[in-house]
Write a protein that holds these residues in place. Structure first.
Motif, short mmCIF file in Angstrom:
data_model
loop_
_atom_site.label_atom_id
_atom_site.label_comp_id
_atom_site.label_asym_id
_atom_site.label_seq_id
_atom_site.Cartn_x
_atom_site.Cartn_y
_atom_site.Cartn_z
N UNK A 117 0.87 -1.05 -0.13
CA UNK A 117 0.20 -0.11 -0.08
C UNK A 117 0.92 1.21 -0.11
N UNK A 118 0.75 2.23 -1.09
CA UNK A 118 1.55 3.26 -1.18
C UNK A 118 2.95 2.75 -1.53
N UNK A 119 3.90 3.26 -0.70
CA UNK A 119 5.44 2.66 -0.89
C UNK A 119 5.90 1.68 0.22
N UNK A 120 4.85 1.38 1.28
CA UNK A 120 5.18 0.55 2.14
C UNK A 120 4.65 -0.80 2.09
N UNK A 121 4.97 -2.03 2.69
CA UNK A 121 4.52 -3.21 2.51
C UNK A 121 4.38 -4.03 3.88
N UNK A 122 3.43 -4.77 4.02
CA UNK A 122 2.92 -5.64 5.32
C UNK A 122 3.01 -7.02 4.80
N UNK A 123 3.88 -7.85 5.36
CA UNK A 123 4.15 -9.28 4.84
C UNK A 123 3.41 -10.31 5.65
N UNK A 124 2.76 -11.04 5.02
CA UNK A 124 2.15 -12.31 5.67
C UNK A 124 3.14 -13.43 5.57
N UNK A 125 3.73 -13.98 6.59
CA UNK A 125 4.54 -14.73 6.46
C UNK A 125 4.25 -16.18 7.10
N UNK A 126 4.68 -17.34 6.61
CA UNK A 126 4.68 -18.66 7.10
C UNK A 126 6.09 -19.33 6.71
N UNK A 127 6.97 -19.74 7.63
CA UNK A 127 8.38 -20.32 7.41
C UNK A 127 7.86 -22.02 7.52
N UNK A 128 7.84 -22.67 6.34
CA UNK A 128 7.64 -24.22 6.36
C UNK A 128 9.02 -24.95 7.21
N UNK A 129 8.51 -25.88 7.83
CA UNK A 129 9.62 -26.89 8.55
C UNK A 129 10.20 -27.88 7.52
N UNK A 130 11.40 -27.55 7.11
CA UNK A 130 12.23 -28.36 6.40
C UNK A 130 12.92 -29.40 7.39
N UNK A 131 13.80 -30.33 6.79
CA UNK A 131 14.59 -31.14 7.37
C UNK A 131 15.93 -30.52 7.03
N UNK A 132 16.36 -29.71 8.24
CA UNK A 132 17.58 -28.94 8.30
C UNK A 132 18.64 -29.76 8.57
N UNK A 133 19.63 -30.01 7.64
CA UNK A 133 21.04 -30.85 7.83
C UNK A 133 22.14 -29.98 7.58
N UNK A 134 22.94 -29.62 8.42
CA UNK A 134 24.22 -28.48 7.80
C UNK A 134 25.17 -29.57 7.07
#
Length: 331
Positions: A117-134
């Protein structure tokens, strides 16, 4: 795995920019916090929807570094779906090494909605859960950049700290995201202590240090440096940015915008990643500081966090043509 000069680590997403026309902002009289307001229980018209693939703090940094001349990669996860495939293809088109992007067949690619909206933004976020292996066979890059990742990836973060301990010469940049800040300093103690550079904005610095809003930038710089990083940068929007290494403090102003900002997503990432890239290329902090505001200025002239990112030749042209007032000063 192919060795790279610059490796960014963090979640990547697809951003869907929904441009609103029928909305309002409501700002509280006693502070600077504002709310985006639309009619409740009604149909709200929008002007357009623009889908941008392969973004997120770390992804933005990887693309920024690649355009600034470094052999760059992103260590991240996407789904084994159409969106994930498009992200990988996009990264290849930007010259990124994609060996470090894992496609998970069981978890979909992250997808965020950006209410613009105008020059700003509001973000709807959802971080999925992956199988994190370094990865255990990760060749050490010259520069490493870490930002937002799923909160449940605890062992992954511990493995990263062990990796940094084993490779102390890596120029490590820590840009804490919402979760990293909310978790508190103790939970991310190792990240602060191993950081060659830590970057945040003024409001984030206040939250990290658990202090009331203040105009005393030097106290914020000193407080963050006490957590362990070698260099601190605090950005303050149109007021410019500040850096501190324990002995000298610097100020750099905004680079003059050629026109009003079009959309502000990614300005902070552009600043942090440009400074990190400059340090990785061997520039001292005083020179690296000049890179950040230029790329921030360019990014807000386009939709999304990456379209406006400059290539090294263009950034150097802006530097050469900068007004006399655009310089780093010691404070």
């Amino acid at each position: 795995m192919n060795p790279v000069e610059f490796l960014a680590i963090g979640d990547t997403v697809v951003d869907d920019f929904i441009r609103l026309t029928d909305a309002k902002t409501h700002c509280r009289i006693d502070d600077d916090s504002c709310e985006l307001c639309v009619r409740f229980g009604d149909k709200v018209p929008f002007e357009s929807s623009t889908v941008v693939y392969g973004v997120g703090n770390a992804a933005n940094a990887a693309v920024s570094a690649a355009r600034l001349g470094l052999k760059s990669a992103l260590l991240s996860h996407v789904g084994a779906d159409d969106r994930g495939a498009k992200i990988v293809e996009y990264f290849k088109s930007e010259g990124l090494v994609t060996d470090y992007v894992e496609q998970d067949p069981n978890v979909p690619t992250n997808y965020h909605y950006v209410l613009w909206y105008e020059s700003e933004r509001t973000i709807l976020v959802k971080q999925n859960e992956y199988t994190y292996t370094f990865p255990k066979d990760l060749p050490p890059p010259k520069g490493l950049y870490f930002s937002s990742i799923n909160p449940k990836a605890i062992e992954y973060r511990q493995d990263l700290i062990a990796y940094l301990s084993a490779h102390p010469d890596i120029i490590f940049t820590f840009q804490p995201g919402v979760f990293e800040i909310k978790s508190g300093v103790e939970a991310f103690k190792g990240f602060y202590e191993h950081a060659h550079l830590m970057v945040c904005n003024k409001e984030e610095a206040e939250r990290i240090l658990n202090v009331e809003p203040t105009d005393d930038i030097k106290s914020l710089l000193a407080g963050l440096l006490a957590l362990g990083p070698k260099h601190i940068i605090i950005t303050d929007g149109r007021n410019g940015a500040y850096a501190y290494d324990g002995s000298r403090a610097f100020f750099v102003p905004m680079y003059p915008d050629p026109r009003e900002p079009f959309e502000r997503t990614g300005a902070g990432d552009a600043f942090a990643s440009s400074v990190a890239a400059a340090l990785t290329l061997g520039h001292p902090i005083e020179e690296a500081l000049l890179w950040g505001p230029i790329n921030s200025m360019a990014v807000v002239q386009e939709i999304g966090a990456q379209k406006g990112l400059l290539r090294k030749e263009a950034l150097e042209t802006y530097l050469a043509q900068a007004p006399e007032s655009y310089r780093v000063s010691e404070i």
